[in-house]
Motif scaffolding. Structure first.
Motif, PDB file in Angstrom:
ATOM      1  N   ASP A 117      10.910  -2.982 -18.176  1.00 55.00           N
ATOM      2  CA  ASP A 117      11.992  -3.302 -19.111  1.00 55.00           C
ATOM      3  C   ASP A 117      13.040  -2.194 -19.188  1.00 55.00           C
ATOM      4  N   ASP A 118      12.644  -0.942 -18.894  1.00 53.51           N
ATOM      5  CA  ASP A 118      13.607   0.170 -18.947  1.00 53.51           C
ATOM      6  C   ASP A 118      14.413   0.297 -17.650  1.00 53.51           C
ATOM      7  N   GLY A 119      14.159  -0.580 -16.685  1.00 55.53           N
ATOM      8  CA  GLY A 119      14.903  -0.584 -15.431  1.00 55.53           C
ATOM      9  C   GLY A 119      14.217   0.120 -14.278  1.00 55.53           C
ATOM     10  N   ALA A 120      13.146   0.856 -14.525  1.00 54.71           N
ATOM     11  CA  ALA A 120      12.443   1.556 -13.443  1.00 54.71           C
ATOM     12  C   ALA A 120      11.785   0.535 -12.501  1.00 54.71           C
ATOM     13  N   ILE A 121      11.759   0.875 -11.225  1.00 49.01           N
ATOM     14  CA  ILE A 121      11.112   0.014 -10.231  1.00 49.01           C
ATOM     15  C   ILE A 121       9.605   0.212 -10.333  1.00 49.01           C
ATOM     16  N   SER A 122       8.887  -0.874 -10.618  1.00 51.91           N
ATOM     17  CA  SER A 122       7.436  -0.777 -10.792  1.00 51.91           C
ATOM     18  C   SER A 122       6.660  -1.274  -9.572  1.00 51.91           C
ATOM     19  N   ARG A 123       7.320  -1.994  -8.699  1.00 52.80           N
ATOM     20  CA  ARG A 123       6.700  -2.439  -7.445  1.00 52.80           C
ATOM     21  C   ARG A 123       7.809  -2.524  -6.407  1.00 52.80           C
ATOM     22  N   GLU A 124       7.530  -1.951  -5.235  1.00 43.26           N
ATOM     23  CA  GLU A 124       8.456  -2.050  -4.113  1.00 43.26           C
ATOM     24  C   GLU A 124       7.653  -2.460  -2.888  1.00 43.26           C
ATOM     25  N   ASN A 125       7.803  -3.711  -2.501  1.00 38.78           N
ATOM     26  CA  ASN A 125       7.209  -4.216  -1.262  1.00 38.78           C
ATOM     27  C   ASN A 125       8.339  -4.306  -0.248  1.00 38.78           C
ATOM     28  N   VAL A 126       8.119  -3.752   0.949  1.00 39.87           N
ATOM     29  CA  VAL A 126       9.156  -3.723   1.970  1.00 39.87           C
ATOM     30  C   VAL A 126       8.594  -4.267   3.283  1.00 39.87           C
ATOM     31  N   TRP A 127       9.325  -5.236   3.834  1.00 40.47           N
ATOM     32  CA  TRP A 127       9.028  -5.751   5.159  1.00 40.47           C
ATOM     33  C   TRP A 127      10.135  -5.270   6.080  1.00 40.47           C
TER      34      TRP A 127
END
Length: 141
Positions: A117-127
């Motif tokens: 909710d504060d805008g931080a990225i909590s999951r980054e999946n990259v293909w």
């Protein structure tokens, strides 16, 4: 409270900006304390927390240079985004284990991101389009 599309765009654009300037601390600051960082297909699997993601970014910044990311399309949901991007630059190191020899390189990326909710990225999946990288950086030359 769900983030707006603009807030998610701003955070990802900030993240990409730090990547383009090889700013490890900046990139890590865009991640939540409990981030799941997953470069799909990496033998090490996902990492948990910014400190664990540090090694990936340090290696990435030595393997790739002069990079630019252009987002081609973004799709949105409640606190998540899918980003289809094109990366272009040079490969002075060994991106994804392939000898770059400072050759030009361009490939597509697909990010699936979740946000707190504060805008931080909590999951980054990259293909990563590894087939295109292999075609552009042949190893028999």
């Amino acid at each position: 409270m769900a983030l707006t599309r603009e807030q998610m765009d701003q955070k990802l654009d900030e993240h990409f900006g730090f990547e383009m300037s090889d700013n490890v601390e900046g990139v890590l600051a865009t991640l939540s304390d409990d981030v799941v960082h997953d470069i799909v297909g990496m033998p090490s699997g996902p990492t948990y927390g910014p400190a664990a993601a540090r090694g990936f970014y340090e290696a990435l910044f030595s393997d790739l240079s002069d990079g630019q990311v252009v987002s081609r399309r973004r799709l949105y949901g409640d606190n998540f985004m899918v980003d289809d991007s094109l990366w272009s630059g040079r490969a002075p190191g060994r991106p994804f284990g392939i000898e770059g020899r400072n050759r030009p390189l361009s490939f597509r990326l697909l990010h699936v991101l979740e946000f707190k909710d504060d805008g931080a990225i909590s999951r980054e999946n990259v293909w990563v389009d590894l087939a295109t990288i292999q075609q552009q950086l042949p190893q028999d030359q």
